[in-house]
Design a protein around this motif. Structure first.
Motif, PDB file in Angstrom:
ATOM      1  N   LYS A  56       0.974  -0.970  -0.530  1.00  0.00           N
ATOM      2  CA  LYS A  56       0.011   0.213   0.417  1.00  0.00           C
ATOM      3  C   LYS A  56       0.755   0.858  -0.392  1.00  0.00           C
ATOM      4  O   LYS A  56       1.633   1.547   0.866  1.00  0.00           O
ATOM      5  CB  LYS A  56      -0.575  -0.011   1.247  1.00  0.00           C
ATOM      6  CG  LYS A  56      -2.046  -1.272   1.114  1.00  0.00           C
ATOM      7  CD  LYS A  56      -2.613  -1.100   2.082  1.00  0.00           C
ATOM      8  CE  LYS A  56      -4.148  -1.859   2.161  1.00  0.00           C
ATOM      9  NZ  LYS A  56      -5.297  -1.650   3.169  1.00  0.00           N
ATOM     10  N   SER A  57       0.371   2.283  -0.601  1.00  0.00           N
ATOM     11  CA  SER A  57       0.935   3.494  -1.261  1.00  0.00           C
ATOM     12  C   SER A  57       0.222   4.498   0.148  1.00  0.00           C
ATOM     13  O   SER A  57      -0.656   4.803   0.998  1.00  0.00           O
ATOM     14  CB  SER A  57       0.736   4.075  -1.629  1.00  0.00           C
ATOM     15  OG  SER A  57       1.249   5.348  -1.887  1.00  0.00           O
ATOM     16  N   VAL A  58       1.261   4.622   1.383  1.00  0.00           N
ATOM     17  CA  VAL A  58       0.835   6.250   2.242  1.00  0.00           C
ATOM     18  C   VAL A  58       1.477   7.548   1.407  1.00  0.00           C
ATOM     19  O   VAL A  58       1.364   8.182   2.996  1.00  0.00           O
ATOM     20  CB  VAL A  58       1.907   5.366   3.847  1.00  0.00           C
ATOM     21  CG1 VAL A  58       0.835   3.942   4.403  1.00  0.00           C
ATOM     22  CG2 VAL A  58       2.765   5.795   4.002  1.00  0.00           C
ATOM     23  N   CYS A  59       2.420   7.486   0.755  1.00  0.00           N
ATOM     24  CA  CYS A  59       1.973   9.133   0.147  1.00  0.00           C
ATOM     25  C   CYS A  59       0.988   9.695  -0.704  1.00  0.00           C
ATOM     26  O   CYS A  59       1.136   8.974  -2.182  1.00  0.00           O
ATOM     27  CB  CYS A  59       3.870   9.226  -0.862  1.00  0.00           C
ATOM     28  SG  CYS A  59       4.366   9.957  -1.673  1.00  0.00           S
ATOM     29  N   ASN A  60       0.718  10.421   0.026  1.00  0.00           N
ATOM     30  CA  ASN A  60      -0.320  11.103  -0.149  1.00  0.00           C
ATOM     31  C   ASN A  60      -0.851  12.165  -0.033  1.00  0.00           C
ATOM     32  O   ASN A  60       0.463  13.540   0.352  1.00  0.00           O
ATOM     33  CB  ASN A  60      -1.992  10.510   0.607  1.00  0.00           C
ATOM     34  CG  ASN A  60      -2.028   9.036  -0.238  1.00  0.00           C
ATOM     35  OD1 ASN A  60      -2.360   9.095  -1.550  1.00  0.00           O
ATOM     36  ND2 ASN A  60      -1.747   8.336   0.797  1.00  0.00           N
ATOM     37  N   ASP A  61      -1.242  13.761  -0.831  1.00  0.00           N
ATOM     38  CA  ASP A  61      -1.347  14.771  -1.078  1.00  0.00           C
ATOM     39  C   ASP A  61      -0.002  15.859  -1.100  1.00  0.00           C
ATOM     40  O   ASP A  61      -0.278  15.205  -2.175  1.00  0.00           O
ATOM     41  CB  ASP A  61      -2.112  14.976   0.930  1.00  0.00           C
ATOM     42  CG  ASP A  61      -3.387  14.247   1.528  1.00  0.00           C
ATOM     43  OD1 ASP A  61      -4.042  14.675   0.661  1.00  0.00           O
ATOM     44  OD2 ASP A  61      -3.488  13.953   2.279  1.00  0.00           O
ATOM     45  N   GLN A  62       0.180  16.242  -0.470  1.00  0.00           N
ATOM     46  CA  GLN A  62       1.181  17.048  -0.055  1.00  0.00           C
ATOM     47  C   GLN A  62       2.856  15.994  -1.230  1.00  0.00           C
ATOM     48  O   GLN A  62       3.439  16.174  -1.521  1.00  0.00           O
ATOM     49  CB  GLN A  62       2.348  17.672   0.517  1.00  0.00           C
ATOM     50  CG  GLN A  62       3.800  18.545   0.357  1.00  0.00           C
ATOM     51  CD  GLN A  62       3.324  19.819  -0.646  1.00  0.00           C
ATOM     52  OE1 GLN A  62       2.284  20.450  -0.621  1.00  0.00           O
ATOM     53  NE2 GLN A  62       3.949  19.566  -1.751  1.00  0.00           N
ATOM     54  N   ALA A  64       2.316  13.160  -2.623  1.00  0.00           N
ATOM     55  CA  ALA A  64       2.206  12.888  -3.394  1.00  0.00           C
ATOM     56  C   ALA A  64       2.762  13.683  -5.003  1.00  0.00           C
ATOM     57  O   ALA A  64       2.118  13.114  -5.660  1.00  0.00           O
ATOM     58  CB  ALA A  64       1.246  12.251  -4.334  1.00  0.00           C
ATOM     59  N   LYS A  65       2.577  14.906  -4.146  1.00  0.00           N
ATOM     60  CA  LYS A  65       3.009  16.296  -5.182  1.00  0.00           C
ATOM     61  C   LYS A  65       4.120  16.304  -5.573  1.00  0.00           C
ATOM     62  O   LYS A  65       5.119  17.128  -6.352  1.00  0.00           O
ATOM     63  CB  LYS A  65       2.663  17.942  -4.751  1.00  0.00           C
ATOM     64  CG  LYS A  65       0.649  17.634  -4.585  1.00  0.00           C
ATOM     65  CD  LYS A  65       0.302  18.867  -3.996  1.00  0.00           C
ATOM     66  CE  LYS A  65      -1.381  19.445  -3.843  1.00  0.00           C
ATOM     67  NZ  LYS A  65      -1.926  20.127  -2.991  1.00  0.00           N
ATOM     68  N   ASN A  66       4.975  15.781  -3.999  1.00  0.00           N
ATOM     69  CA  ASN A  66       6.510  16.144  -4.197  1.00  0.00           C
ATOM     70  C   ASN A  66       7.192  14.699  -5.206  1.00  0.00           C
ATOM     71  O   ASN A  66       8.066  14.262  -4.950  1.00  0.00           O
ATOM     72  CB  ASN A  66       7.200  16.011  -3.195  1.00  0.00           C
ATOM     73  CG  ASN A  66       7.436  17.130  -1.999  1.00  0.00           C
ATOM     74  OD1 ASN A  66       7.288  18.388  -3.701  1.00  0.00           O
ATOM     75  ND2 ASN A  66       6.595  17.970  -1.308  1.00  0.00           N
ATOM     76  N   TRP A  67       6.626  13.703  -4.903  1.00  0.00           N
ATOM     77  CA  TRP A  67       6.944  12.561  -5.304  1.00  0.00           C
ATOM     78  C   TRP A  67       5.212  11.633  -5.837  1.00  0.00           C
ATOM     79  O   TRP A  67       4.826  10.979  -5.615  1.00  0.00           O
ATOM     80  CB  TRP A  67       6.920  11.285  -3.934  1.00  0.00           C
ATOM     81  CG  TRP A  67       8.643  11.931  -2.991  1.00  0.00           C
ATOM     82  CD1 TRP A  67       8.158  12.612  -1.954  1.00  0.00           C
ATOM     83  CD2 TRP A  67       9.444  11.987  -3.926  1.00  0.00           C
ATOM     84  NE1 TRP A  67       9.479  13.208  -1.369  1.00  0.00           N
ATOM     85  CE2 TRP A  67      10.169  12.760  -2.509  1.00  0.00           C
ATOM     86  CE3 TRP A  67      10.472  11.297  -3.979  1.00  0.00           C
ATOM     87  CZ2 TRP A  67      11.489  11.893  -2.518  1.00  0.00           C
ATOM     88  CZ3 TRP A  67      11.279  10.689  -4.461  1.00  0.00           C
ATOM     89  CH2 TRP A  67      12.236  11.418  -3.328  1.00  0.00           C
ATOM     90  N   PRO A  68       5.703  11.969  -7.157  1.00  0.00           N
ATOM     91  CA  PRO A  68       3.795  11.608  -7.892  1.00  0.00           C
ATOM     92  C   PRO A  68       4.112  10.432  -8.095  1.00  0.00           C
ATOM     93  O   PRO A  68       5.485   9.591  -8.661  1.00  0.00           O
ATOM     94  CB  PRO A  68       4.061  12.675  -9.339  1.00  0.00           C
ATOM     95  CG  PRO A  68       5.231  13.874  -8.902  1.00  0.00           C
ATOM     96  CD  PRO A  68       6.122  12.838  -7.937  1.00  0.00           C
TER      97      PRO A  68
END
Length: 127
Positions: A56-62, A64-68
């Protein structure tokens, strides 16, 4: 199967070619200063995030903006170590060996690896 394809990829990169597409894979192997890494179609380095777990990805919101996220199409075919994870917003993202894949906004050209080691939790994805 991926390991068998990697040997020609490394051999080609040593002959001066910068990348090779891996058969049946959404990525390609690219020669970088850190050795062969996985890259998207444009040759941009892909990364993994230590805080992701259980596919699962926990990279969301800001984040995911830095790490598309490296997005997967609806017809994505899993195999050869690649899978698809469903993100918090319902979109689909490629993963390699269970680890979701991302690009980094500060990489400006193919082969850049400036995201490796950021906050000691981001790492180039290795084939």
């Amino acid at each position: 199967m991926l390991k068998r394809m990697l040997v020609p990829a490394i051999a080609l990169s040593l002959c001066g070619l910068s990348h090779v597409v891996l058969a049946d894979a959404p990525t390609k192997a690219v020669a970088t200063a850190l050795g062969p890494t996985l890259a998207d179609e444009q040759g941009m380095t892909l990364y993994t995030f230590d805080k992701d777990a259980d596919g699962k990805s926990v990279c969301n919101d800001q984040c995911a903006k830095n790490w598309p996220p490296f997005m997967a199409p609806a017809n994505a075919k899993e195999g050869n170590g690649y899978s698809v994870v469903v993100r918090q917003d319902g979109s689909r993202q490629w993963a390699y060996q269970g680890k979701p894949l991302y690009t980094w906004v500060k990489d400006t050209k193919p082969g850049d690896t400036t995201g490796d080691g950021v906050n000691q939790v981001w790492h180039v994805a290795k084939p």
